[in-house]
Design an enzyme around this catalytic site. Structure first.
Site, mmCIF file in Angstrom:
data_model
loop_
_atom_site.group_PDB
_atom_site.id
_atom_site.type_symbol
_atom_site.label_atom_id
_atom_site.label_comp_id
_atom_site.label_asym_id
_atom_site.label_seq_id
_atom_site.Cartn_x
_atom_site.Cartn_y
_atom_site.Cartn_z
ATOM 1 N N GLU A 71 -18.677 0.410 -17.170
ATOM 2 C CA GLU A 71 -18.670 1.363 -18.938
ATOM 3 C C GLU A 71 -20.829 1.697 -18.550
ATOM 4 O OE1 GLU A 71 -18.461 0.412 -23.686
ATOM 5 O OE2 GLU A 71 -18.259 -0.870 -21.893
ATOM 6 N N GLU A 165 -12.837 -0.212 -30.755
ATOM 7 C CA GLU A 165 -13.870 -0.534 -30.841
ATOM 8 C C GLU A 165 -14.550 -0.392 -32.185
ATOM 9 O OE1 GLU A 165 -17.466 -3.304 -28.294
ATOM 10 O OE2 GLU A 165 -16.521 -0.742 -27.818
#
Length: 210
Positions: A71, A165
């Site tokens: 990521e 998130e």
């Protein structure tokens, strides 16, 4: 390396098939360190270490039926991997089918000229996608162009998981740091459910223009 292998072991034991996360390098903001210039020799050495490590960890994960997803983070949280193009360079060098890409729209807001273009660039390499607002609040409450985001995902043929998130940001008093996770102080189930439905509606309608 031990930690990455342990994470893959835990994922396999839980029945999970993806372990995703960043390469932070020197984690900068959260460690209270400003970014420092890096010599070309050290830059290439960092890349070589990342490539060798991910090859080894990817091979271990593959044996368990688990995939590693790298990521990119924003420049304040990583001095190694910040953009989709950098991630593709790394993945090309690793060249292992069990090492792929995870994208997070929160970080992409800061580092990509166009989130949609970056998604198209990543293409089939994306194996996990985090749908987060520019301010990291509940999806649908910020400035993200979700129509463009999900049209781009649709064009790549993405069928993988999409996660939310949101970080709580309900205290705007002067001097309260934003770069800090705060646990919820109330039941957020309704807002989370609404955010999930908001994302689902965009997935459903993304291929339509009218």
């Amino acid at each position: 390396m031990d930690y990455l292998k342990y994470a893959a072991d835990c994922a396999a034991a839980l029945g999970a098939v993806i372990v995703g996360g960043p390469l932070t390098g020197n984690p900068l903001v959260f460690a209270g360190r400003p970014p420092q210039p890096v010599s070309e020799e050290e830059r290439l050495s960092r890349k070589a270490r990342c490539v060798a490590g991910l090859k080894e960890a990817g091979e271990h994960a593959a044996g368990l039926g688990v995939m590693l997803a790298v990521e990119p983070l924003n420049r304040f949280e990583s001095d190694v991997l910040c953009t989709t193009r950098q991630a593709i360079e790394l993945l090309d060098a690793v060249d292992h089918p069990a090492v792929q890409l995870m994208l997070d729209t929160f970080h992409m807001h800061m580092e990509e000229a166009s989130i949609a273009e970056a998604i198209r660039l990543a293409g089939r390499r994306i194996v996990h996608f985090q749908a987060n607002e520019n301010h990291r609040g509940f999806p649908g409450t910020g400035a993200t162009d979700w129509v463009a985001v999900f049209r781009a995902l649709h064009e790549t043929g993405y069928q993988g998981p999409i996660s939310l998130e949101p970080f709580r940001r309900n205290d705007d008093r002067f001097g309260v740091p934003f770069a800090q996770w705060r646990p919820p102080h109330e039941d957020e189930s309704e807002r989370l459910a609404a955010s999930a439905e908001f994302i689902k509606s965009h997935i459903l309608l993304t291929e339509y223009r009218r």
